[in-house]
Design a protein around this motif. Structure first.
Motif, PDB file in Angstrom:
ATOM      1  N   GLY A  55       0.830  -1.297  -0.049  1.00 48.52           N
ATOM      2  CA  GLY A  55       0.138   0.365  -0.004  1.00 48.52           C
ATOM      3  C   GLY A  55       0.760   0.896  -0.023  1.00 48.52           C
ATOM      4  N   GLY A  56       2.128   1.024   0.220  1.00 51.64           N
ATOM      5  CA  GLY A  56       3.202   2.111   0.072  1.00 51.64           C
ATOM      6  C   GLY A  56       3.535   2.933   1.047  1.00 51.64           C
ATOM      7  N   ALA A  57       3.986   3.988   1.414  1.00 50.26           N
ATOM      8  CA  ALA A  57       3.976   5.013   2.404  1.00 50.26           C
ATOM      9  C   ALA A  57       2.500   5.801   2.771  1.00 50.26           C
ATOM     10  N   SER A  58       1.943   5.407   1.473  1.00 45.11           N
ATOM     11  CA  SER A  58       0.695   6.105   1.112  1.00 45.11           C
ATOM     12  C   SER A  58      -0.483   5.753   1.695  1.00 45.11           C
ATOM     13  N   LEU A  59      -0.308   4.665   2.597  1.00 42.18           N
ATOM     14  CA  LEU A  59      -1.539   4.036   2.948  1.00 42.18           C
ATOM     15  C   LEU A  59      -0.975   3.727   4.521  1.00 42.18           C
ATOM     16  N   GLN A  60       0.290   4.396   5.515  1.00 43.58           N
ATOM     17  CA  GLN A  60       0.699   4.676   6.355  1.00 43.58           C
ATOM     18  C   GLN A  60      -0.316   5.792   6.929  1.00 43.58           C
ATOM     19  N   PHE A  61      -0.386   7.088   5.802  1.00 39.40           N
ATOM     20  CA  PHE A  61      -1.113   7.419   6.328  1.00 39.40           C
ATOM     21  C   PHE A  61      -2.245   7.918   7.064  1.00 39.40           C
ATOM     22  N   SER A  62      -3.109   6.792   6.138  1.00 37.98           N
ATOM     23  CA  SER A  62      -4.179   6.203   7.137  1.00 37.98           C
ATOM     24  C   SER A  62      -4.149   5.721   8.629  1.00 37.98           C
TER      25      SER A  62
ATOM     26  N   SER B 109       3.730  18.626   0.580  1.00 37.74           N
ATOM     27  CA  SER B 109       3.251  17.744   0.513  1.00 37.74           C
ATOM     28  C   SER B 109       3.034  16.463   0.914  1.00 37.74           C
ATOM     29  N   TRP B 110       3.864  16.004   1.677  1.00 39.31           N
ATOM     30  CA  TRP B 110       3.552  14.253   2.268  1.00 39.31           C
ATOM     31  C   TRP B 110       3.362  15.212   3.638  1.00 39.31           C
ATOM     32  N   SER B 111       3.856  15.790   4.419  1.00 34.79           N
ATOM     33  CA  SER B 111       3.154  15.914   5.564  1.00 34.79           C
ATOM     34  C   SER B 111       1.525  16.830   5.158  1.00 34.79           C
TER      35      SER B 111
ATOM     36  N   ILE C 104       6.180  13.159  11.920  1.00 32.64           N
ATOM     37  CA  ILE C 104       7.054  14.405  10.787  1.00 32.64           C
ATOM     38  C   ILE C 104       7.771  13.686   9.557  1.00 32.64           C
ATOM     39  N   THR C 105       8.315  14.647   8.293  1.00 27.83           N
ATOM     40  CA  THR C 105       8.453  14.033   7.346  1.00 27.83           C
ATOM     41  C   THR C 105       9.726  13.721   7.475  1.00 27.83           C
ATOM     42  N   SER C 106      11.000  12.755   7.540  1.00 28.82           N
ATOM     43  CA  SER C 106      11.944  13.868   7.601  1.00 28.82           C
ATOM     44  C   SER C 106      13.564  13.896   6.426  1.00 28.82           C
ATOM     45  N   ASN C 107      12.646  13.564   5.656  1.00 34.20           N
ATOM     46  CA  ASN C 107      13.224  14.018   4.283  1.00 34.20           C
ATOM     47  C   ASN C 107      11.933  14.246   3.206  1.00 34.20           C
ATOM     48  N   ASN C 108      11.886  15.528   3.020  1.00 39.67           N
ATOM     49  CA  ASN C 108      10.763  16.495   1.717  1.00 39.67           C
ATOM     50  C   ASN C 108      11.495  16.210   0.237  1.00 39.67           C
ATOM     51  N   THR C 109      10.957  14.889  -0.375  1.00 36.38           N
ATOM     52  CA  THR C 109      11.055  15.029  -1.687  1.00 36.38           C
ATOM     53  C   THR C 109      11.294  15.266  -2.509  1.00 36.38           C
ATOM     54  N   ILE C 110      10.040  16.852  -2.868  1.00 35.39           N
ATOM     55  CA  ILE C 110       9.392  17.771  -3.432  1.00 35.39           C
ATOM     56  C   ILE C 110      10.133  18.149  -3.627  1.00 35.39           C
TER      57      ILE C 110
ATOM     58  N   ALA D 295       7.831   8.924  12.034  1.00 34.20           N
ATOM     59  CA  ALA D 295       8.406   9.465  11.057  1.00 34.20           C
ATOM     60  C   ALA D 295       8.647   8.618   9.705  1.00 34.20           C
ATOM     61  N   ASP D 296       7.796   9.759   8.806  1.00 32.49           N
ATOM     62  CA  ASP D 296       7.836   9.581   7.447  1.00 32.49           C
ATOM     63  C   ASP D 296       9.618   9.146   6.955  1.00 32.49           C
ATOM     64  N   MET D 297       9.728   8.466   6.700  1.00 33.39           N
ATOM     65  CA  MET D 297      11.426   8.396   6.130  1.00 33.39           C
ATOM     66  C   MET D 297      11.707   7.476   4.466  1.00 33.39           C
ATOM     67  N   SER D 298      10.487   7.523   4.208  1.00 34.95           N
ATOM     68  CA  SER D 298       9.966   7.454   2.693  1.00 34.95           C
ATOM     69  C   SER D 298      11.891   7.758   1.484  1.00 34.95           C
ATOM     70  N   SER D 299      12.217   8.741   1.494  1.00 34.58           N
ATOM     71  CA  SER D 299      13.305   9.152   0.704  1.00 34.58           C
ATOM     72  C   SER D 299      14.389   9.749   1.487  1.00 34.58           C
ATOM     73  N   ASP D 300      14.558   8.995   3.179  1.00 33.57           N
ATOM     74  CA  ASP D 300      16.585   9.140   3.268  1.00 33.57           C
ATOM     75  C   ASP D 300      16.369   8.377   4.059  1.00 33.57           C
TER      76      ASP D 300
ATOM     77  N   ALA E  69       8.211   4.113   5.297  1.00 31.94           N
ATOM     78  CA  ALA E  69       9.292   3.838   3.822  1.00 31.94           C
ATOM     79  C   ALA E  69       8.921   3.496   3.691  1.00 31.94           C
ATOM     80  N   GLY E  70       8.652   3.579   2.080  1.00 30.56           N
ATOM     81  CA  GLY E  70       8.418   3.312   1.006  1.00 30.56           C
ATOM     82  C   GLY E  70       9.221   2.352   0.437  1.00 30.56           C
ATOM     83  N   ALA E  71       9.337   1.124   0.012  1.00 29.86           N
ATOM     84  CA  ALA E  71      10.952   1.287  -0.626  1.00 29.86           C
ATOM     85  C   ALA E  71      11.928   1.789  -1.754  1.00 29.86           C
ATOM     86  N   GLN E  72      10.751   2.156  -2.339  1.00 34.09           N
ATOM     87  CA  GLN E  72      11.247   2.730  -3.616  1.00 34.09           C
ATOM     88  C   GLN E  72      12.521   3.671  -4.444  1.00 34.09           C
ATOM     89  N   LYS E  73      13.057   3.540  -3.074  1.00 34.51           N
ATOM     90  CA  LYS E  73      13.650   4.939  -3.170  1.00 34.51           C
ATOM     91  C   LYS E  73      15.407   4.302  -2.648  1.00 34.51           C
ATOM     92  N   ASN E  74      15.469   4.453  -1.204  1.00 38.43           N
ATOM     93  CA  ASN E  74      16.587   3.311  -1.282  1.00 38.43           C
ATOM     94  C   ASN E  74      16.722   2.230  -0.377  1.00 38.43           C
TER      95      ASN E  74
HETATM   96  N1  PMP Z   1       6.176  10.109   1.451  1.00 39.98           N
HETATM   97  C1  PMP Z   1       7.490  10.591   0.798  1.00 39.98           C
HETATM   98  C2  PMP Z   1       8.125  11.373   1.352  1.00 39.98           C
HETATM   99  C3  PMP Z   1       6.950  10.482  -0.241  1.00 39.98           C
HETATM  100  O1  PMP Z   1       8.719  10.682  -0.754  1.00 39.98           O
HETATM  101  C4  PMP Z   1       6.584   9.575  -1.927  1.00 39.98           C
HETATM  102  C5  PMP Z   1       6.472   9.168  -2.494  1.00 39.98           C
HETATM  103  N2  PMP Z   1       7.499  10.054  -3.621  1.00 39.98           N
HETATM  104  C6  PMP Z   1       5.624   8.872  -0.001  1.00 39.98           C
HETATM  105  C7  PMP Z   1       5.237   8.900   1.014  1.00 39.98           C
HETATM  106  C8  PMP Z   1       4.030   8.531  -0.680  1.00 39.98           C
HETATM  107  O2  PMP Z   1       4.868   7.027  -1.034  1.00 39.98           O
HETATM  108  P1  PMP Z   1       4.013   5.681  -1.497  1.00 39.98           P
HETATM  109  O3  PMP Z   1       3.882   6.188  -3.394  1.00 39.98           O
HETATM  110  O4  PMP Z   1       5.178   5.110  -1.604  1.00 39.98           O
HETATM  111  O5  PMP Z   1       3.407   5.703  -1.676  1.00 39.98           O
END
Ligand code: PMP
Length: 365
Positions: free
Chosen positions: A78-85, A105-107, A151-157, A175-180, A196-201
């Motif tokens: 469900g990605g990091a997005s499912l963790q938001f819920s 934006s992710w926060s 918190i969102t540890s790294n702001n990808t955008i 912490a959402d550490m998806s991108s660090d 963290a969604g796995a698809q970065k590191n």
């Molecule tokens: N949080 C952060 C910091 C992200 O960079 C991303 C995706 N780029 C997400 C959440 C959302 O992750 P996902 O696509 O795995 O749901």
């Protein structure tokens, strides 16, 4: 015989570059995984061969991040997005609040989702400053009765990153550490939950890593669907249902690669050098390149900048594309340029990009 391969300079923000040796190993093992006569994708998730892969990936992550024994490592979907819920669903309770620090934006997405499940408020926000910075630790306004602080540890955008984390005492820090995640060593014991969604590191998309302190599992709400309870996955070693087996195998191989590189201190040193090459090109450009992030909040994973005009930006990006630099367009919400220099992006790729920046400036001044 070694194949001649065409590998590009991949600066994608995610999914992003994977270590070349990991891809090669996956290729070698694809048809016959360790004498099974099957690929990992074809193994039963209840087989011994797969269980070894699964457990080894958990052990490697625990070792690399020095995760204490009172935490569980979960592999979810469900990605990091499912963790938001999932986070608010599991932890928000009537009469209590949770606090969110807004750094991009992710926060915002995490916050909006939490609002659906209970009472949440903003402990700080840098939105007014176009998310160029991370708030100072003493600017965080949360309360000691809060259910958690997110918190969102790294702001990808936006290309900003927390340099130090708050000591929240009895307030669980999430912490959402998806991108660090895995880009440097961290003190896991400061956090109640890391996701963290796995698809970065960490590997390919499809796996979400959750590191959760065990006492939170007991405190979680019970009136939620089975698949959305952390405790379901913790009780079943993330094998309650069919996990994303191939993604977890790749994650395990990425962790082996990280260990062979010398672990997180070596990786963080290298990440620092890679990002410095590009930040130096920005800082020595006399304002030709305009960094988005405030210097004290700069991310070592996603480097964001603009050029003076949209026309120049377009020329810069078109030329970058022709030179084989992939994924450097800024996120559609803020435009400009974004260079993602995750763990598996080679030093040479960053060097080539910084040389391109310097050359472009000379030729288009
Ligand atoms: N949080 C952060 C910091 C992200 O960079 C991303 C995706 N780029 C997400 C959440 C959302 O992750 P996902 O696509 O795995 O749901």
């Amino acid at each position: 015989m070694k194949l001649k391969v065409n590998r590009t300079f991949n600066f994608n923000a995610g999914p992003s570059a994977l270590p070349f040796t990991v891809l090669e190993k996956a290729q070698q093992e694809l048809i016959d995984f360790r004498g099974t006569g099957m690929s990992v994708m074809e193994l039963s998730h209840r087989s011994k061969a797969y269980e070894d892969v699964h457990n080894q990936a958990i052990t490697s992550l625990k070792e690399l991040l020095s995760i204490p024994d009172h935490y569980e490592v979960l592999f979810l979907q469900g990605g990091a997005s499912l963790q938001f819920s999932m986070i608010p669903m599991n932890f928000l309770q009537a009469g209590k609040q949770a606090a969110y620090v807004m750094t991009g934006s992710w926060s915002e997405k995490a916050f909006s989702e939490a609002k659906l499940f209970g009472e949440v408020y903003q402990a700080a926000s840098t939105k007014d400053g176009k998310y160029r910075s991370i708030p100072k630790l003493d600017e965080l306004n949360y309360k000691k009765e809060d259910t958690y602080l997110h918190i969102t540890s790294n702001n990808t955008i936006y290309g900003t990153q927390w340099k130090e984390y708050p000591n929240t005492g009895d307030v669980p820090l999430i912490a959402d550490m998806s991108s660090d995640i895995l880009s440097k060593s961290i003190d896991v014991s400061k956090f109640a939950l890391i996701y963290a969604g796995a698809q970065k590191n960490l590997g390919p998309s499809g796996v979400t890593v959750v590191i959760i302190r065990k006492d939170l599992l007991e405190k979680a709400n019970t009136n939620i669907p089975t698949m959305l309870k952390y405790s379901t996955h913790a009780k079943n070693n993330s094998l309650y249902n069919t996990p994303p087996t191939f993604g977890i195998y790749m994650l395990g191989e990425v962790l082996n690669w990280a260990r062979e590189l010398g672990g997180l201190n070596a990786i963080s040193e290298l990440n620092d050098k890679k990002a410095t090459l590009i930040y130096d090109a920005i800082d020595s450009s006399d304002g030709y390149y305009i960094g988005h992030a405030q210097k004290d909040s700069r991310s070592l994973m996603n480097i964001t900048f603009n050029l003076k005009t949209e026309e120049l930006e377009k020329r810069f990006l078109d030329q970058a594309k022709r030179k084989g630099f992939v994924g450097v367009n800024g996120h559609r919400s803020i435009g400009g340029v974004r260079v993602s220099t995750y763990n598996a992006v080679p030093f040479e790729a960053c060097q080539a990009f910084s040389e391109y920046m310097i050359q472009f400036q000379k030729e288009n001044n």
